[in-house]
Design a protein around this motif. Sequence first.
Motif, PDB file in Angstrom:
ATOM      1  N   VAL A  14       0.866  -1.186   0.000  1.00  0.00           N
ATOM      2  CA  VAL A  14       0.000   0.000   0.000  1.00  0.00           C
ATOM      3  C   VAL A  14       0.895   1.227   0.000  1.00  0.00           C
ATOM      4  O   VAL A  14       1.778   1.352   0.849  1.00  0.00           O
ATOM      5  N   LEU A  15       0.688   2.129  -0.969  1.00  0.00           N
ATOM      6  CA  LEU A  15       1.485   3.342  -1.060  1.00  0.00           C
ATOM      7  C   LEU A  15       0.908   4.466  -0.206  1.00  0.00           C
ATOM      8  O   LEU A  15       1.649   5.264   0.352  1.00  0.00           O
ATOM      9  N   SER A  16      -0.432   4.544  -0.147  1.00  0.00           N
ATOM     10  CA  SER A  16      -1.076   5.596   0.645  1.00  0.00           C
ATOM     11  C   SER A  16      -2.522   5.214   0.897  1.00  0.00           C
ATOM     12  O   SER A  16      -3.056   4.302   0.276  1.00  0.00           O
ATOM     13  N   GLU A  17      -3.151   5.967   1.830  1.00  0.00           N
ATOM     14  CA  GLU A  17      -4.562   5.754   2.141  1.00  0.00           C
ATOM     15  C   GLU A  17      -5.237   7.107   2.305  1.00  0.00           C
ATOM     16  O   GLU A  17      -4.703   7.999   2.971  1.00  0.00           O
ATOM     17  N   SER A  18      -6.409   7.259   1.698  1.00  0.00           N
ATOM     18  CA  SER A  18      -7.165   8.508   1.789  1.00  0.00           C
ATOM     19  C   SER A  18      -7.985   8.522   3.073  1.00  0.00           C
ATOM     20  O   SER A  18      -8.217   7.476   3.683  1.00  0.00           O
ATOM     21  N   PRO A  19      -8.470   9.708   3.467  1.00  0.00           N
ATOM     22  CA  PRO A  19      -9.328   9.791   4.660  1.00  0.00           C
ATOM     23  C   PRO A  19     -10.598   8.934   4.550  1.00  0.00           C
ATOM     24  O   PRO A  19     -11.153   8.516   5.551  1.00  0.00           O
ATOM     25  N   LYS A  20     -11.043   8.651   3.329  1.00  0.00           N
ATOM     26  CA  LYS A  20     -12.247   7.837   3.130  1.00  0.00           C
ATOM     27  C   LYS A  20     -11.943   6.338   3.090  1.00  0.00           C
ATOM     28  O   LYS A  20     -12.837   5.527   2.860  1.00  0.00           O
ATOM     29  N   GLY A  21     -10.682   5.976   3.258  1.00  0.00           N
ATOM     30  CA  GLY A  21     -10.321   4.564   3.321  1.00  0.00           C
ATOM     31  C   GLY A  21      -9.847   3.943   2.025  1.00  0.00           C
ATOM     32  O   GLY A  21      -9.466   2.783   1.997  1.00  0.00           O
ATOM     33  N   TRP A  22      -9.887   4.712   0.928  1.00  0.00           N
ATOM     34  CA  TRP A  22      -9.369   4.188  -0.332  1.00  0.00           C
ATOM     35  C   TRP A  22      -7.851   4.089  -0.232  1.00  0.00           C
ATOM     36  O   TRP A  22      -7.196   4.971   0.322  1.00  0.00           O
ATOM     37  N   LYS A  23      -7.297   3.014  -0.785  1.00  0.00           N
ATOM     38  CA  LYS A  23      -5.854   2.785  -0.721  1.00  0.00           C
ATOM     39  C   LYS A  23      -5.262   2.703  -2.120  1.00  0.00           C
ATOM     40  O   LYS A  23      -5.837   2.068  -3.007  1.00  0.00           O
ATOM     41  N   LYS A  24      -4.120   3.355  -2.285  1.00  0.00           N
ATOM     42  CA  LYS A  24      -3.343   3.219  -3.523  1.00  0.00           C
ATOM     43  C   LYS A  24      -2.440   2.011  -3.313  1.00  0.00           C
ATOM     44  O   LYS A  24      -1.590   2.008  -2.427  1.00  0.00           O
ATOM     45  N   GLU A  25      -2.685   0.955  -4.103  1.00  0.00           N
ATOM     46  CA  GLU A  25      -2.006  -0.320  -3.903  1.00  0.00           C
ATOM     47  C   GLU A  25      -1.268  -0.772  -5.152  1.00  0.00           C
ATOM     48  O   GLU A  25      -1.661  -0.433  -6.266  1.00  0.00           O
ATOM     49  N   ILE A  26      -0.226  -1.562  -4.929  1.00  0.00           N
ATOM     50  CA  ILE A  26       0.391  -2.285  -6.020  1.00  0.00           C
ATOM     51  C   ILE A  26       0.146  -3.765  -5.748  1.00  0.00           C
ATOM     52  O   ILE A  26       0.382  -4.257  -4.642  1.00  0.00           O
ATOM     53  N   ASN A  27      -0.432  -4.427  -6.744  1.00  0.00           N
ATOM     54  CA  ASN A  27      -0.812  -5.830  -6.635  1.00  0.00           C
ATOM     55  C   ASN A  27      -0.452  -6.565  -7.919  1.00  0.00           C
ATOM     56  O   ASN A  27      -0.251  -5.942  -8.970  1.00  0.00           O
ATOM     57  N   LEU A  28      -0.424  -7.872  -7.830  1.00  0.00           N
ATOM     58  CA  LEU A  28      -0.313  -8.728  -9.006  1.00  0.00           C
ATOM     59  C   LEU A  28      -1.720  -9.233  -9.272  1.00  0.00           C
ATOM     60  O   LEU A  28      -2.312  -9.924  -8.425  1.00  0.00           O
ATOM     61  N   ILE A  29      -2.284  -8.853 -10.428  1.00  0.00           N
ATOM     62  CA  ILE A  29      -3.697  -9.123 -10.719  1.00  0.00           C
ATOM     63  C   ILE A  29      -3.858  -9.817 -12.061  1.00  0.00           C
ATOM     64  O   ILE A  29      -3.209  -9.453 -13.044  1.00  0.00           O
ATOM     65  N   SER A  30      -4.757 -10.802 -12.083  1.00  0.00           N
ATOM     66  CA  SER A  30      -5.184 -11.423 -13.330  1.00  0.00           C
ATOM     67  C   SER A  30      -6.487 -10.754 -13.743  1.00  0.00           C
ATOM     68  O   SER A  30      -7.478 -10.807 -13.009  1.00  0.00           O
ATOM     69  N   TRP A  31      -6.471 -10.104 -14.898  1.00  0.00           N
ATOM     70  CA  TRP A  31      -7.667  -9.441 -15.434  1.00  0.00           C
ATOM     71  C   TRP A  31      -8.324 -10.365 -16.449  1.00  0.00           C
ATOM     72  O   TRP A  31      -7.666 -10.834 -17.385  1.00  0.00           O
ATOM     73  N   ASN A  32      -9.603 -10.656 -16.265  1.00  0.00           N
ATOM     74  CA  ASN A  32     -10.366 -11.512 -17.180  1.00  0.00           C
ATOM     75  C   ASN A  32      -9.657 -12.836 -17.447  1.00  0.00           C
ATOM     76  O   ASN A  32      -9.612 -13.315 -18.578  1.00  0.00           O
ATOM     77  N   LYS A  33      -9.080 -13.406 -16.392  1.00  0.00           N
ATOM     78  CA  LYS A  33      -8.412 -14.722 -16.426  1.00  0.00           C
ATOM     79  C   LYS A  33      -7.182 -14.749 -17.332  1.00  0.00           C
ATOM     80  O   LYS A  33      -6.750 -15.808 -17.775  1.00  0.00           O
ATOM     81  N   ASN A  34      -6.595 -13.596 -17.602  1.00  0.00           N
ATOM     82  CA  ASN A  34      -5.369 -13.527 -18.389  1.00  0.00           C
ATOM     83  C   ASN A  34      -4.158 -13.641 -17.471  1.00  0.00           C
ATOM     84  O   ASN A  34      -4.281 -13.676 -16.249  1.00  0.00           O
ATOM     85  N   THR A  35      -2.976 -13.672 -18.070  1.00  0.00           N
ATOM     86  CA  THR A  35      -1.733 -13.728 -17.313  1.00  0.00           C
ATOM     87  C   THR A  35      -1.677 -12.555 -16.350  1.00  0.00           C
ATOM     88  O   THR A  35      -1.937 -11.415 -16.746  1.00  0.00           O
ATOM     89  N   PRO A  36      -1.342 -12.802 -15.078  1.00  0.00           N
ATOM     90  CA  PRO A  36      -1.283 -11.709 -14.100  1.00  0.00           C
ATOM     91  C   PRO A  36      -0.263 -10.638 -14.483  1.00  0.00           C
ATOM     92  O   PRO A  36       0.783 -10.935 -15.064  1.00  0.00           O
ATOM     93  N   LYS A  37      -0.608  -9.387 -14.169  1.00  0.00           N
ATOM     94  CA  LYS A  37       0.281  -8.250 -14.389  1.00  0.00           C
ATOM     95  C   LYS A  37       0.341  -7.435 -13.109  1.00  0.00           C
ATOM     96  O   LYS A  37      -0.554  -7.510 -12.264  1.00  0.00           O
TER      97      LYS A  37
END
Length: 73
Positions: A14-37
Amino acid sequence: MADIKFEIKESIGVLSESPKGWKKEINLISWNKNTPKYDLRDWAPEHEKMGKGITLSKEELKELRDILNKMDI
């Protein structure tokens, strides 16, 4: 608009968090069952909503790391 499916394969940090609880994150994600990026974006507290972000391949992430390492910050 078509549904976008995603699966967070790895939560990296997590890089940062807003007062409303939203977080700027870096993750490894598979979009639409494709190779994770690697993905950098804002997420609502339970990952039920997301903001705009960027996705990077492993090679692009390495290149970004090299560029950032050269910066005088």
